[in-house]
Design a protein around this motif. Sequence first.
Motif, mmCIF file in Angstrom:
data_model
loop_
_atom_site.group_PDB
_atom_site.id
_atom_site.type_symbol
_atom_site.label_atom_id
_atom_site.label_comp_id
_atom_site.label_asym_id
_atom_site.label_seq_id
_atom_site.Cartn_x
_atom_site.Cartn_y
_atom_site.Cartn_z
ATOM 1 N N ALA A 95 37.750 24.820 25.576
ATOM 2 C CA ALA A 95 38.567 26.037 25.524
ATOM 3 C C ALA A 95 38.191 26.988 26.656
ATOM 4 O O ALA A 95 37.008 27.193 26.945
ATOM 5 C CB ALA A 95 38.380 26.731 24.175
ATOM 6 N N GLY A 96 39.203 27.564 27.285
ATOM 7 C CA GLY A 96 38.940 28.483 28.387
ATOM 8 C C GLY A 96 40.149 29.334 28.693
ATOM 9 O O GLY A 96 41.256 29.072 28.212
ATOM 10 N N ILE A 97 39.915 30.345 29.503
ATOM 11 C CA ILE A 97 40.981 31.268 29.884
ATOM 12 C C ILE A 97 40.873 31.593 31.367
ATOM 13 O O ILE A 97 39.777 31.720 31.919
ATOM 14 C CB ILE A 97 40.913 32.572 29.048
ATOM 15 N N MET A 98 42.016 31.663 32.027
ATOM 16 C CA MET A 98 42.128 32.191 33.387
ATOM 17 C C MET A 98 43.203 33.270 33.327
ATOM 18 O O MET A 98 44.388 32.971 33.279
ATOM 19 C CB MET A 98 42.512 31.095 34.391
ATOM 20 N N HIS A 99 42.792 34.525 33.286
ATOM 21 C CA HIS A 99 43.718 35.625 33.033
ATOM 22 C C HIS A 99 44.523 35.965 34.288
ATOM 23 O O HIS A 99 44.008 35.941 35.414
ATOM 24 C CB HIS A 99 42.948 36.853 32.561
ATOM 25 N N ALA A 100 45.775 36.302 34.090
ATOM 26 C CA ALA A 100 46.650 36.639 35.214
ATOM 27 C C ALA A 100 46.172 37.866 35.977
ATOM 28 O O ALA A 100 46.475 38.025 37.170
ATOM 29 C CB ALA A 100 48.077 36.867 34.707
ATOM 30 N N ASP A 101 45.410 38.742 35.325
ATOM 31 C CA ASP A 101 44.907 39.949 35.978
ATOM 32 C C ASP A 101 43.510 39.786 36.551
ATOM 33 O O ASP A 101 42.898 40.758 36.997
ATOM 34 C CB ASP A 101 44.918 41.120 34.991
ATOM 35 N N ASP A 102 42.990 38.568 36.537
ATOM 36 C CA ASP A 102 41.699 38.283 37.163
ATOM 37 C C ASP A 102 41.869 38.394 38.679
ATOM 38 O O ASP A 102 42.794 37.810 39.251
ATOM 39 C CB ASP A 102 41.263 36.872 36.769
ATOM 40 N N ALA A 103 40.979 39.124 39.326
ATOM 41 C CA ALA A 103 41.137 39.359 40.760
ATOM 42 C C ALA A 103 39.767 39.332 41.445
ATOM 43 O O ALA A 103 38.921 38.502 41.113
ATOM 44 C CB ALA A 103 41.852 40.693 40.991
ATOM 45 N N ASP A 104 39.552 40.240 42.399
ATOM 46 C CA ASP A 104 38.278 40.272 43.118
ATOM 47 C C ASP A 104 37.340 41.294 42.485
ATOM 48 O O ASP A 104 37.603 41.837 41.413
ATOM 49 C CB ASP A 104 38.517 40.569 44.601
ATOM 50 N N ALA A 105 36.225 41.570 43.157
ATOM 51 C CA ALA A 105 35.226 42.484 42.598
ATOM 52 C C ALA A 105 35.748 43.915 42.482
ATOM 53 O O ALA A 105 35.259 44.688 41.660
ATOM 54 C CB ALA A 105 33.969 42.466 43.465
ATOM 55 N N ILE A 106 36.744 44.253 43.274
ATOM 56 C CA ILE A 106 37.277 45.620 43.267
ATOM 57 C C ILE A 106 38.297 45.786 42.151
ATOM 58 O O ILE A 106 38.302 46.799 41.438
ATOM 59 C CB ILE A 106 37.936 45.958 44.620
ATOM 60 N N ASP A 107 39.146 44.807 41.974
ATOM 61 C CA ASP A 107 40.323 44.984 41.124
ATOM 62 C C ASP A 107 40.260 44.298 39.762
ATOM 63 O O ASP A 107 41.225 44.368 39.002
ATOM 64 C CB ASP A 107 41.565 44.482 41.873
ATOM 65 N N THR A 108 39.160 43.629 39.440
ATOM 66 C CA THR A 108 39.040 43.007 38.121
ATOM 67 C C THR A 108 38.530 44.039 37.119
ATOM 68 O O THR A 108 37.441 44.589 37.279
ATOM 69 C CB THR A 108 38.087 41.800 38.155
ATOM 70 N N ALA A 109 39.307 44.296 36.098
ATOM 71 C CA ALA A 109 38.931 45.292 35.090
ATOM 72 C C ALA A 109 37.826 44.756 34.186
ATOM 73 O O ALA A 109 37.715 43.546 33.964
ATOM 74 C CB ALA A 109 40.151 45.659 34.249
ATOM 75 N N ASP A 110 37.037 45.665 33.648
ATOM 76 C CA ASP A 110 35.959 45.277 32.740
ATOM 77 C C ASP A 110 36.480 44.443 31.572
ATOM 78 O O ASP A 110 35.848 43.462 31.166
ATOM 79 C CB ASP A 110 35.260 46.524 32.176
ATOM 80 N N LYS A 111 37.624 44.829 31.020
ATOM 81 C CA LYS A 111 38.132 44.117 29.845
ATOM 82 C C LYS A 111 38.507 42.679 30.185
ATOM 83 O O LYS A 111 38.380 41.779 29.335
ATOM 84 C CB LYS A 111 39.325 44.852 29.243
ATOM 85 N N ILE A 112 38.959 42.427 31.416
ATOM 86 C CA ILE A 112 39.293 41.068 31.845
ATOM 87 C C ILE A 112 38.015 40.257 32.025
ATOM 88 O O ILE A 112 37.930 39.092 31.622
ATOM 89 C CB ILE A 112 40.119 41.082 33.141
ATOM 90 N N TRP A 113 37.016 40.884 32.637
ATOM 91 C CA TRP A 113 35.711 40.226 32.819
ATOM 92 C C TRP A 113 35.122 39.838 31.464
ATOM 93 O O TRP A 113 34.704 38.700 31.256
ATOM 94 C CB TRP A 113 34.768 41.157 33.564
ATOM 95 N N ASP A 114 35.091 40.783 30.538
ATOM 96 C CA ASP A 114 34.482 40.545 29.224
ATOM 97 C C ASP A 114 35.247 39.490 28.432
ATOM 98 O O ASP A 114 34.640 38.600 27.814
ATOM 99 C CB ASP A 114 34.400 41.841 28.432
ATOM 100 N N LEU A 115 36.573 39.566 28.449
ATOM 101 C CA LEU A 115 37.387 38.589 27.735
ATOM 102 C C LEU A 115 37.128 37.182 28.269
ATOM 103 O O LEU A 115 36.929 36.232 27.507
ATOM 104 C CB LEU A 115 38.868 38.935 27.873
#
Length: 277
Positions: A95-115
Motif C-alpha cells: 500500500a502506498g500513496i503518491m499525492h497530486a500535491d507532492d512537490a519540491d522542498a518549497i511547495d510540499t505542504a506539511d499535511k502532504i508530507w505527513d500523509l
Amino acid sequence: MVGRLMGKNAIVTGAAGGIGLETSILFAREGANVLMADISAEALEKGLMKVHQLSPHIQNKILSTVCDVSKESDVQAMVEKVDVWGGVDIMFNNAGIMHADDADAIDTADKIWDLTHNINVKGVWYGSKHAVLSLRRNKKTKGSIINTASVVALVGSATPQLAYTASKGAVLAMTRELAIVHAREGYRFNALCPAPLNTPLLQDWLGDDQAKRHRREVHFPTGRFGEAVEQAQAVLFLASDESSFVNGTDFVVDGGMTKAYVTPEGPATEPPANFAR
C-alpha cells in the motif's frame, strides 16, 4: 511451474488494483491462501470481481479486508485474521500513496508530507512488525516480507515529488535493517523497486499533463511504462522458496531505466503479448 506457494498464507496490502491485485492473483494461482487488504471497500469489491472473472477457480483461496495501514490497530487486526489459517508466511507491504500535491522542498505542504509518510513508511513498519509477531506466534521457521519501494529512492525523480521519494528511501533503509535483524530467525525482507508503471496511481498523478508524462517516458529504453503484472512476477519470486538466499535486496524491476539517464526518442513499444496473468 505451478504450486510455488502451495500451503502458504499471504497478505497483500494495496490489493485493490495495480501491483497488489496482480500479485494477489498470482499468489492464489500458485497455491497460497491470500488476504487482500485495501483502504477502500468499494475498490476491493471491484478487485475481487476482476479476480473472479480472470480466475474463478481460485476465488475460494482469496479473502478481503478493509485496512488503513497508517493505523497500527488496523494492521494488527488484519494480520491476526490470518491466524485462522495458521499464521502469515508471506507479507507484501504494498500500500502506498503518491499525492497530486507532492512537490519540491518549497511547495510540499506539511499535511502532504505527513500523509505520505504515515502510509508509505509507517504502513510498512506496522506491516513488518505484525508479520514478525505472527511468524513468531505461530512458530514459523521461515517467512518472506516484501516491501514496495521505488527506483526514485535510488536515482531521484525527474519531476519533484519529495515526500514520495523520501518515503521510499526510508522503506529501503528499513528493509535492509530488518533483513539483518531477523535473518537468523529465517525471516527474509526484500524491497521491490519498480519503475513508474501503467497503474491508476501513476496515471491519476500524471493526469493530462503531457509534458510531465514525456519527462518520465524518455527515461525508458523500452519507450514504455512497465505493467503491474511484470512487478507481480518479481514479487512471486521473492515470496517463494526459490529466493531462499535473497535477503536485504533492493530488487530493481525497471526495464533498464536506472541504467540509462535519457534515451534517444523512438516509437514506444507495446507490452509483450504473452504476459502471464
